[in-house]
Every structure is written in C-alpha cells, then in structure tokens.
Design a protein around this motif. Structure first.
Motif, PDB file in Angstrom:
ATOM      1  N   PRO A 106       0.839  -1.206   0.000  1.00 42.12           N
ATOM      2  CA  PRO A 106       0.000   0.000   0.000  1.00 42.12           C
ATOM      3  C   PRO A 106       0.876   1.258   0.000  1.00 42.12           C
ATOM      4  O   PRO A 106       1.458   1.622   1.011  1.00 42.12           O
ATOM      5  CB  PRO A 106      -0.820  -0.128   1.286  1.00 42.12           C
ATOM      6  CG  PRO A 106      -0.033  -1.056   2.152  1.00 42.12           C
ATOM      7  CD  PRO A 106       0.761  -1.948   1.238  1.00 42.12           C
ATOM      8  N   LEU A 107       0.959   1.903  -1.135  1.00 41.64           N
ATOM      9  CA  LEU A 107       1.815   3.074  -1.291  1.00 41.64           C
ATOM     10  C   LEU A 107       1.336   4.238  -0.425  1.00 41.64           C
ATOM     11  O   LEU A 107       2.147   4.963   0.150  1.00 41.64           O
ATOM     12  CB  LEU A 107       1.881   3.490  -2.763  1.00 41.64           C
ATOM     13  CG  LEU A 107       2.833   4.619  -3.109  1.00 41.64           C
ATOM     14  CD1 LEU A 107       4.256   4.241  -2.734  1.00 41.64           C
ATOM     15  CD2 LEU A 107       2.740   4.958  -4.579  1.00 41.64           C
ATOM     16  N   GLY A 108       0.030   4.404  -0.319  1.00 40.75           N
ATOM     17  CA  GLY A 108      -0.513   5.518   0.466  1.00 40.75           C
ATOM     18  C   GLY A 108      -0.072   5.487   1.918  1.00 40.75           C
ATOM     19  O   GLY A 108       0.378   6.492   2.470  1.00 40.75           O
ATOM     20  N   SER A 109      -0.169   4.334   2.551  1.00 41.00           N
ATOM     21  CA  SER A 109       0.231   4.243   3.961  1.00 41.00           C
ATOM     22  C   SER A 109       1.750   4.366   4.103  1.00 41.00           C
ATOM     23  O   SER A 109       2.241   4.890   5.102  1.00 41.00           O
ATOM     24  CB  SER A 109      -0.270   2.950   4.594  1.00 41.00           C
ATOM     25  OG  SER A 109       0.223   1.826   3.911  1.00 41.00           O
ATOM     26  N   PHE A 110       2.485   3.929   3.096  1.00 45.06           N
ATOM     27  CA  PHE A 110       3.943   4.078   3.103  1.00 45.06           C
ATOM     28  C   PHE A 110       4.314   5.567   3.089  1.00 45.06           C
ATOM     29  O   PHE A 110       5.140   6.024   3.886  1.00 45.06           O
ATOM     30  CB  PHE A 110       4.533   3.349   1.889  1.00 45.06           C
ATOM     31  CG  PHE A 110       6.013   3.520   1.719  1.00 45.06           C
ATOM     32  CD1 PHE A 110       6.903   2.880   2.560  1.00 45.06           C
ATOM     33  CD2 PHE A 110       6.512   4.311   0.692  1.00 45.06           C
ATOM     34  CE1 PHE A 110       8.271   3.025   2.390  1.00 45.06           C
ATOM     35  CE2 PHE A 110       7.876   4.469   0.519  1.00 45.06           C
ATOM     36  CZ  PHE A 110       8.758   3.821   1.366  1.00 45.06           C
ATOM     37  N   ILE A 111       3.688   6.311   2.204  1.00 50.33           N
ATOM     38  CA  ILE A 111       3.958   7.754   2.115  1.00 50.33           C
ATOM     39  C   ILE A 111       3.490   8.462   3.377  1.00 50.33           C
ATOM     40  O   ILE A 111       4.178   9.352   3.893  1.00 50.33           O
ATOM     41  CB  ILE A 111       3.292   8.350   0.853  1.00 50.33           C
ATOM     42  CG1 ILE A 111       4.013   7.816  -0.392  1.00 50.33           C
ATOM     43  CG2 ILE A 111       3.327   9.873   0.881  1.00 50.33           C
ATOM     44  CD1 ILE A 111       3.348   8.152  -1.694  1.00 50.33           C
ATOM     45  N   SER A 135      -6.131   6.340  -1.502  1.00 48.25           N
ATOM     46  CA  SER A 135      -5.984   5.017  -2.118  1.00 48.25           C
ATOM     47  C   SER A 135      -6.799   3.969  -1.375  1.00 48.25           C
ATOM     48  O   SER A 135      -7.285   3.026  -1.980  1.00 48.25           O
ATOM     49  CB  SER A 135      -4.504   4.604  -2.167  1.00 48.25           C
ATOM     50  OG  SER A 135      -3.986   4.474  -0.851  1.00 48.25           O
ATOM     51  N   ARG A 136      -6.959   4.131  -0.078  1.00 51.96           N
ATOM     52  CA  ARG A 136      -7.721   3.154   0.703  1.00 51.96           C
ATOM     53  C   ARG A 136      -9.198   3.176   0.305  1.00 51.96           C
ATOM     54  O   ARG A 136      -9.852   2.165   0.289  1.00 51.96           O
ATOM     55  CB  ARG A 136      -7.596   3.430   2.195  1.00 51.96           C
ATOM     56  CG  ARG A 136      -6.206   3.164   2.708  1.00 51.96           C
ATOM     57  CD  ARG A 136      -6.116   3.435   4.157  1.00 51.96           C
ATOM     58  NE  ARG A 136      -4.747   3.217   4.620  1.00 51.96           N
ATOM     59  CZ  ARG A 136      -4.388   3.354   5.863  1.00 51.96           C
ATOM     60  NH1 ARG A 136      -5.234   3.713   6.781  1.00 51.96           N
ATOM     61  NH2 ARG A 136      -3.146   3.145   6.213  1.00 51.96           N
ATOM     62  N   GLU A 137      -9.680   4.365  -0.006  1.00 48.93           N
ATOM     63  CA  GLU A 137     -11.085   4.491  -0.386  1.00 48.93           C
ATOM     64  C   GLU A 137     -11.325   3.842  -1.748  1.00 48.93           C
ATOM     65  O   GLU A 137     -12.347   3.206  -1.966  1.00 48.93           O
ATOM     66  CB  GLU A 137     -11.485   5.971  -0.449  1.00 48.93           C
ATOM     67  CG  GLU A 137     -11.402   6.649   0.901  1.00 48.93           C
ATOM     68  CD  GLU A 137     -11.489   8.161   0.806  1.00 48.93           C
ATOM     69  OE1 GLU A 137     -11.796   8.672  -0.281  1.00 48.93           O
ATOM     70  OE2 GLU A 137     -11.225   8.818   1.830  1.00 48.93           O
ATOM     71  N   ARG A 138     -10.362   3.990  -2.678  1.00 50.31           N
ATOM     72  CA  ARG A 138     -10.520   3.467  -4.024  1.00 50.31           C
ATOM     73  C   ARG A 138     -10.375   1.946  -4.089  1.00 50.31           C
ATOM     74  O   ARG A 138     -10.985   1.297  -4.898  1.00 50.31           O
ATOM     75  CB  ARG A 138      -9.516   4.111  -4.979  1.00 50.31           C
ATOM     76  CG  ARG A 138     -10.036   5.424  -5.495  1.00 50.31           C
ATOM     77  CD  ARG A 138      -9.116   5.991  -6.514  1.00 50.31           C
ATOM     78  NE  ARG A 138      -8.308   6.967  -5.774  1.00 50.31           N
ATOM     79  CZ  ARG A 138      -7.007   7.079  -5.857  1.00 50.31           C
ATOM     80  NH1 ARG A 138      -6.330   6.353  -6.673  1.00 50.31           N
ATOM     81  NH2 ARG A 138      -6.365   7.956  -5.139  1.00 50.31           N
ATOM     82  N   ASP A 139      -9.523   1.373  -3.244  1.00 50.43           N
ATOM     83  CA  ASP A 139      -9.292  -0.068  -3.331  1.00 50.43           C
ATOM     84  C   ASP A 139     -10.150  -0.870  -2.352  1.00 50.43           C
ATOM     85  O   ASP A 139      -9.923  -2.046  -2.128  1.00 50.43           O
ATOM     86  CB  ASP A 139      -7.819  -0.414  -3.175  1.00 50.43           C
ATOM     87  CG  ASP A 139      -7.258  -0.082  -1.794  1.00 50.43           C
ATOM     88  OD1 ASP A 139      -8.058   0.204  -0.891  1.00 50.43           O
ATOM     89  OD2 ASP A 139      -6.027  -0.114  -1.646  1.00 50.43           O
ATOM     90  N   GLY A 140     -11.129  -0.195  -1.731  1.00 48.52           N
ATOM     91  CA  GLY A 140     -12.038  -0.904  -0.838  1.00 48.52           C
ATOM     92  C   GLY A 140     -11.481  -1.163   0.551  1.00 48.52           C
ATOM     93  O   GLY A 140     -12.036  -1.928   1.301  1.00 48.52           O
ATOM     94  N   MET A 141     -10.349  -0.527   0.871  1.00 45.67           N
ATOM     95  CA  MET A 141      -9.736  -0.743   2.173  1.00 45.67           C
ATOM     96  C   MET A 141     -10.079   0.378   3.129  1.00 45.67           C
ATOM     97  O   MET A 141      -9.356   0.675   4.038  1.00 45.67           O
ATOM     98  CB  MET A 141      -8.204  -0.848   2.041  1.00 45.67           C
ATOM     99  CG  MET A 141      -7.744  -2.025   1.236  1.00 45.67           C
ATOM    100  SD  MET A 141      -5.962  -1.996   0.922  1.00 45.67           S
ATOM    101  CE  MET A 141      -5.310  -1.945   2.584  1.00 45.67           C
TER     102      MET A 141
END
Length: 143
Positions: A106-111, A135-141
């Motif tokens: 997950p790139l978003g949480s990494f950043i 990104s979490r919203e888009r990938d269902g997470m």
C-alpha cells in the motif's frame, strides 16, 4: 568472409570497446563494494543508537514531547537501518546470492508513514503538513 570476421574481432575498435566494457564492470563492482562496506559500517552506530532509545522509551515517566521526539528518533533509526539493509540486499542480488522479490504494497500508507516523520520539522517551520491517502477508499480498504 572468415577474414572479415577475424578482422572485426581483432580490430583496434573492438579491442578498445571490450577494454572499456571491462573497465566499466570493474568500476561498477568497485562502487558496489564501496557501498557495501559503508553500509556495514553504518549498521553498528545505528544499532548503538537504536538500543538506548528503545530502552528510554520504555520509561513511563517521560514527558509527552520528549516521548514524541524519541519516537521520531527511533522511527528514523529503523528507516535508516532498512535502507542500509536494502543496499546490502542489492549487493546480494547483483552477486546472484539473492533473488529479487517483487511485491505489491500500500503506497498511500507508506507515504503517510514517511510524512509523519516530517510533521515535527514542518510544525517547527510553521508549515501545516497534511497527507490525504485516498488510495484506501478506491481499493475498498476504507479503514
């Protein structure tokens, strides 16, 4: 035809090209060895920093601001250790002692994690740092 092949194979330009290629490989290997040696040398002080910081953080009487700053030191020490390990792993991959393993993450949480390390510096400079991880919203997470 054979004479042409022999001429091309042993011509001065071929020899020069081959010599340049060998020298470039030697330079590349020297650079990799240098970074490997430096990486090994960085590991010791990182360990010597990390261990006391971890011990101090276990103290429950720390002021919140001191705890926050030590947590930041610990986080950056761990990050630097990971980078050093990546350099050492790269060397292993180059020498075919390790296979490259590619994986998604997950790139978003990494950043977000990286940016959180800069929050205090930004705050000290009067910069309001906001990271929005969509990104979490888009990938269902959506957590």
């Amino acid at each position: 035809m054979i004479a042409l092949i022999i001429y091309v194979r042993y011509s001065p330009s071929y020899k020069l090209r081959h010599k340049v290629e060998v020298e470039q490989n030697t330079i590349t290997n020297s650079k990799l060895k240098f970074f490997t040696d430096i990486s090994h040398e960085l590991r010791t002080p990182l360990t010597l920093i990390s261990s006391p910081v971890t011990n101090i953080l276990q103290n429950n009487t720390l002021e919140p601001e001191v705890r926050d700053q030590l947590t930041l030191v610990q986080s950056n020490t761990q990050r630097t250790s990971e980078l050093v390990n990546q350099i050492l792993d790269f060397r292993k991959v180059q020498s075919k002692k390790m296979r490259l393993r590619i994986e998604e993450f997950p790139l978003g949480s990494f950043i977000s994690a990286i940016c959180s390390d800069f929050r205090k510096v930004a705050e000290d400079k009067g910069i309001h740092l906001i990271v929005e991880d969509q990104s979490r919203e888009r990938d269902g997470m959506g957590r």
